[in-house]
Motif scaffolding. Structure first.
Motif, PDB file in Angstrom:
ATOM      1  N   ALA A 138      -4.146   0.923   8.757  1.00 50.06           N
ATOM      2  CA  ALA A 138      -4.583  -0.424   8.366  1.00 50.06           C
ATOM      3  C   ALA A 138      -5.139  -1.238   9.528  1.00 50.06           C
ATOM      4  N   ALA A 166      -3.339   5.579   4.661  1.00 50.14           N
ATOM      5  CA  ALA A 166      -4.070   4.308   4.661  1.00 50.14           C
ATOM      6  C   ALA A 166      -3.234   3.203   5.300  1.00 50.14           C
ATOM      7  N   SER A 167      -1.944   3.182   4.994  1.00 44.64           N
ATOM      8  CA  SER A 167      -1.053   2.186   5.573  1.00 44.64           C
ATOM      9  C   SER A 167      -0.973   2.339   7.089  1.00 44.64           C
ATOM     10  N   ASN A 210      -0.645  -4.823   7.333  1.00 51.49           N
ATOM     11  CA  ASN A 210       0.104  -4.556   6.105  1.00 51.49           C
ATOM     12  C   ASN A 210       0.972  -5.745   5.714  1.00 51.49           C
ATOM     13  N   SER A 267      -1.236  -2.118  12.698  1.00 49.10           N
ATOM     14  CA  SER A 267      -1.222  -1.755  11.281  1.00 49.10           C
ATOM     15  C   SER A 267      -0.100  -2.457  10.540  1.00 49.10           C
ATOM     16  N   VAL A 305       0.870  -1.173   0.000  1.00 54.44           N
ATOM     17  CA  VAL A 305       0.000   0.000   0.000  1.00 54.44           C
ATOM     18  C   VAL A 305       0.908   1.224   0.000  1.00 54.44           C
ATOM     19  N   ASP A 363      -0.297   4.476  -0.108  1.00 56.11           N
ATOM     20  CA  ASP A 363      -0.967   5.610   0.517  1.00 56.11           C
ATOM     21  C   ASP A 363      -0.556   5.597   1.988  1.00 56.11           C
TER      22      ASP A 363
END
Length: 151
Positions: free
Chosen positions: A45, A41-42, A66, A62, A36, A38
């Protein structure tokens, strides 16, 4: 054969797009996948698993979410390109390189000459070091072209 190439590393420049466009312009039989890219966003997560008071635990959750994508795509890929930029320290890229090395997965490092020293161990395990995305495209062209048998 269609090759699967994992593009790991810094997310603040268009190096991925350059490699993809260069490979597409040559009609290379290559598909590209990435983590990912972004950043927000990462970082978020793991938020679906509930809020955390301490940032350590948010980052921990996260990173595990990921890692589902990262581990799966690295394991499925035929090779990886690992980009290190000079602006930020990409610990995740170094980890991906180490994971590739542990799996025996070939990888190409992509970085400026100015950071050769801090990346000496990472580069030592790489199959190639490139300074520009165009060099990666040339390597891919050589590797995937039918100069020999593609069984």
């Amino acid at each position: 054969m269609t090759w699967l190439v994992y593009l790991s590393g810094e997310i603040h420049s268009d190096w991925r797009e350059q490699i993809i466009a260069g490979s597409n312009s040559l009609g290379l039989p290559v598909n590209f996948v990435s983590p990912v890219t972004d950043h927000a966003a990462s970082d978020a997560a793991g938020d679906v698993l509930g809020g955390e008071e301490k940032s350590f635990w948010r980052d921990h959750k996260s990173s595990k979410v990921n890692a589902i994508r990262t581990k799966t795509l690295i394991e499925k890929s035929d090779l990886a390109v690992i980009r290190f930029g000079d602006k930020y320290k990409q610990w995740n890229a170094a980890f991906d390189a180490g994971y590739c090395a542990a799996l025996g997965k070939p990888y190409i490092t992509l970085h400026d000459e100015s950071i050769i020293h801090p990346l000496k161990e990472v580069d030592a395990a790489a199959m190639a070091w490139a300074e520009e995305p165009a060099q990666v495209v040339e390597i891919l062209q050589y590797v995937v072209s039918s100069g020999g048998s593609d069984r």
